[in-house]
Design an enzyme around this catalytic site. Structure first.
Site, short mmCIF file in Angstrom:
data_model
loop_
_atom_site.label_atom_id
_atom_site.label_comp_id
_atom_site.label_asym_id
_atom_site.label_seq_id
_atom_site.Cartn_x
_atom_site.Cartn_y
_atom_site.Cartn_z
N HIS A 6 -17.39 17.67 -31.61
CA HIS A 6 -18.35 17.98 -30.77
C HIS A 6 -18.50 19.56 -30.74
O HIS A 6 -17.95 20.16 -30.11
CB HIS A 6 -17.86 17.64 -29.23
CG HIS A 6 -18.81 18.04 -27.99
ND1 HIS A 6 -18.42 17.54 -26.79
CD2 HIS A 6 -20.07 18.27 -28.04
CE1 HIS A 6 -19.56 17.90 -25.98
NE2 HIS A 6 -20.32 18.20 -26.56
N ARG A 70 -28.52 22.51 -30.01
CA ARG A 70 -27.87 22.86 -28.47
C ARG A 70 -28.13 21.98 -27.57
O ARG A 70 -29.27 21.60 -27.15
CB ARG A 70 -28.47 24.40 -28.28
CG ARG A 70 -27.84 24.70 -27.12
CD ARG A 70 -28.35 26.38 -26.77
NE ARG A 70 -27.51 26.97 -25.82
CZ ARG A 70 -27.74 28.10 -25.18
NH1 ARG A 70 -28.55 29.01 -25.78
NH2 ARG A 70 -26.90 28.45 -24.32
N ALA A 71 -27.16 21.42 -26.81
CA ALA A 71 -27.32 20.23 -25.77
C ALA A 71 -28.31 20.78 -24.49
O ALA A 71 -29.25 20.27 -24.14
CB ALA A 71 -26.08 19.93 -25.17
N SER A 72 -28.02 22.28 -24.30
CA SER A 72 -28.70 22.41 -22.87
C SER A 72 -30.09 22.85 -23.11
O SER A 72 -31.05 23.17 -22.26
CB SER A 72 -28.07 23.69 -22.36
OG SER A 72 -27.98 24.89 -23.23
N HIS A 177 -24.86 12.76 -23.82
CA HIS A 177 -24.93 14.07 -23.36
C HIS A 177 -26.21 14.45 -22.67
O HIS A 177 -27.42 14.31 -23.34
CB HIS A 177 -24.73 14.92 -24.45
CG HIS A 177 -24.27 16.23 -24.39
ND1 HIS A 177 -24.77 17.06 -23.56
CD2 HIS A 177 -23.07 16.79 -25.06
CE1 HIS A 177 -23.88 18.18 -23.56
NE2 HIS A 177 -23.00 18.03 -24.29
N TYR A 193 -23.19 18.19 -16.41
CA TYR A 193 -22.36 17.41 -17.61
C TYR A 193 -21.51 16.55 -17.20
O TYR A 193 -21.44 15.33 -17.65
CB TYR A 193 -22.12 18.37 -18.50
CG TYR A 193 -22.99 19.10 -19.65
CD1 TYR A 193 -24.44 19.28 -19.30
CD2 TYR A 193 -22.25 20.01 -20.34
CE1 TYR A 193 -25.15 20.06 -19.90
CE2 TYR A 193 -23.16 20.49 -21.27
CZ TYR A 193 -24.35 20.70 -20.99
OH TYR A 193 -25.44 21.49 -21.94
N HIS A 222 -16.79 16.04 -22.87
CA HIS A 222 -15.99 16.86 -21.62
C HIS A 222 -14.92 15.82 -21.25
O HIS A 222 -14.79 15.66 -19.85
CB HIS A 222 -17.00 16.98 -20.60
CG HIS A 222 -18.43 17.47 -21.29
ND1 HIS A 222 -19.40 16.80 -21.27
CD2 HIS A 222 -18.54 18.61 -22.06
CE1 HIS A 222 -20.45 17.22 -21.87
NE2 HIS A 222 -20.02 18.31 -22.33
N GLU A 283 -16.36 21.54 -28.32
CA GLU A 283 -17.56 22.19 -27.78
C GLU A 283 -17.89 23.91 -27.83
O GLU A 283 -18.59 24.20 -27.11
CB GLU A 283 -17.93 21.64 -26.59
CG GLU A 283 -19.50 21.56 -26.06
CD GLU A 283 -19.94 20.98 -24.60
OE1 GLU A 283 -19.14 20.91 -23.96
OE2 GLU A 283 -21.28 21.01 -24.75
N ARG A 289 -16.96 30.33 -22.76
CA ARG A 289 -16.76 31.06 -24.01
C ARG A 289 -15.73 32.36 -24.10
O ARG A 289 -15.54 33.02 -25.03
CB ARG A 289 -18.25 31.82 -24.60
CG ARG A 289 -19.14 30.79 -24.40
CD ARG A 289 -20.38 31.37 -25.00
NE ARG A 289 -21.42 30.27 -25.30
CZ ARG A 289 -22.69 30.31 -25.72
NH1 ARG A 289 -22.93 31.35 -26.28
NH2 ARG A 289 -23.48 29.34 -25.59
#
Lengths: 340, 340
Positions: A6, A70-72, A177, A193, A222, A283, A289
């Site tokens: 991921h 990038r998922a978002s 996702h 999410y 997640h 992820e 971060r």
């Protein structure tokens, strides 16, 4: 090998971002020209990857990342079907360039050109292109392309069947996702999410999808949302809904990753979920971060939590490599083709 | 004493159900008369309580339940503001009758006459009536009265402030609790509830509500949704959003109950959340009513999981009684008034 199932390309070259801005500008002013595909050098691509994902991957001793856009920023709720298709193609092509630059390290999973209320036809075609032409091994399936309004049919609905048929035909799994939230009630990485993960599991539990598609495989990321924490609730609900035991009913087809950012959460995940249903994932670089002041290490350095479990060699192999090779048969074939 | 902070009147006398049906019939055919308030005998009320909640409460050795109308049937999305008000009054009056019949055992928490898109004015008034006239000690606040469309402002929005002012004035906490889902994507007890719990926590984390209302208290039920399992994620997100440590930022105002239906989940909850932030709860008779074949006991017999933790006497007192008396000061005052 340590395979992170991921990872997203969260940092991208400026021309790619400019392309997206030009797309959005044209949505506001349709008299603007269709923006040309973004043009960027290999060095521009290397720059983002080497300063971020590759740096952290080396520091943490991972070998490989199953890598997707990038998922978002998938944002299928922005614009129409064509906007989503053009953007998905641009994002997926960029992933392929990363694969070309780092063939030992990154392997692609595609973004799908979904659109709220639209059919899955474009997604079927883009999946086929990414798998057969670009060498991708899976996809990210968005259960709520509206971006937080939850108006798509449940994942067990026949709406999704043409796409599932293509997944099975191509032998690729999907990670469930969602993308960014355009609903002010939902924070994307903090709530949306996790809600989508939990909801996907409950939809599978309520339905009988895997009777129709015994070979369909989903990764719920997640750490499976809230599911392992409420495992007793789900076992109890399956019982109330007169469904078979979860092991039979859904856990031949569903996998959870290890994107749970503290030791007690990982402990619980491994306590209640069978090792065969867990894939290593971080992820990274993603939702969280920073460095945990309690440990002095990155919150998303999930390998530390997994290593602390002191698993047997066999379990370690499965979590870090074997399960990923089994769930992504095209990854396994690729690795074998390069002698791994 | 063992106080269960989370019980709903899931089984009610037939006249109460008939009243609701008459309300719904009139929504379809407005020429029908306004239905009269349901009329029922004490025996009819006793029948449902004694065969269910009271029976199980005695079997499990609980002393008291903080009791509210059935959550999945609050249904603020059905009809208009007047429908919701009439139904809430009927449900809350029925809770008061239960309190009259079992003053040592049940104490009320009210349903609120919320309505999608409406103001909180009726809710302010009904809260005042239930607390000052009926002796209730709290309320269930629904963050999404639309029933699964999530179109209300976040709980930190000023939309909610008049209601919070009344809560603080009356010294009552709110349990965050959605109702049934009218969105086919969401199963109420399997996904919608858990999503709403998690979402409420993230909204509080994103905002600064408790600066404006330092005395406001919320119980996030179902073990806090996904939050304890993802505690590292939330600590990391607070850090990324430049918020204070969660202990300072939100955990002076937020409490989780123990409605987590297996031992590993309860173990995790107590591992990561401070004892002072946990209230004993079971939601019996509620979402999961069966017996766990792995243990031979009811899934929702949460006392067994808490007892298995072998807490100190002080911690046990706080979980089962002390924390509830602190979070619900009117419960404490009531208990003291009867010599407990």
């Amino acid at each position: 090998m340590i395979i992170d199932c991921h990872g997203h390309q969260t940092i991208v070259p400026q021309p790619h971002l400019d392309y997206r801005e030009a797309q959005k500008a044209r949505l506001k002013d349709p008299s603007l020209p269709v923006p040309p595909r973004p043009d960027m050098s290999d060095d521009e691509i290397r720059e983002g990857i080497e300063a971020n994902q590759l740096k952290l991957l080396k520091e943490r001793g991972h070998d490989m990342t199953i890598f997707s856009p990038r998922a978002s920023r998938m944002e299928p709720h922005v614009g129409d079907a064509q906007t989503s298709l053009d953007w998905s193609v641009a994002c997926n092509d960029l992933i392929r360039r990363v694969m070309d630059l780092y063939p030992d390290t990154f392997i692609g999973v595609c973004q799908l050109p979904q659109t709220p209320g639209g059919t899955m036809e474009n997604s079927v075609q883009e999946l086929e292109r990414c798998v057969t032409e670009l060498g991708f091994v899976g996809c990210n399936l968005n259960p709520d392309p509206s971006g937080g309004h939850w108006n798509s049919p449940p994942l067990t609905d026949r709406y999704w069947y043409p796409f599932y048929e293509k997944m099975v035909e191509l032998q690729v799994p999907a990670m469930i996702h969602v993308s960014g939230s355009c609903n002010p009630a939902f924070h994307a990485t903090g709530s949306y999410y996790i809600a989508a993960d939990t909801n996907a599991f409950m939809q599978f539990l309520q339905g009988d999808l895997f009777k129709d598609f015994p070979d369909l495989k989903f990764i719920i990321p997640h750490g499976g949302g809230a599911v392992p924490y409420h495992w007793g609730r789900y076992r109890g609900l399956a019982d109330m809904l007169k469904k078979p035991d979860l092991a039979e009913h859904v856990m031949k087809n569903i996998y959870f990753d290890t994107c749970v950012y503290h030791q007690p959460g990982i402990d619980l995940l491994f306590d209640v979920i069978d090792i065969k249903n867990i894939l290593f994932g971080s992820e990274m670089v993603g939702a969280v971060r920073g460095i945990d002041p309690q440990t002095g290490h990155y919150f998303d350095d999930t390998r530390r939590y997994v290593d602390a479990l002191n698993l047997s060699d066999e379990d370690k192999y499965n979590i870090y490599e074997g399960n990923a090779r089994r769930v992504y048969p095209r990854l396994d074939a690729y690795l074998k083709s390069v002698g791994k």
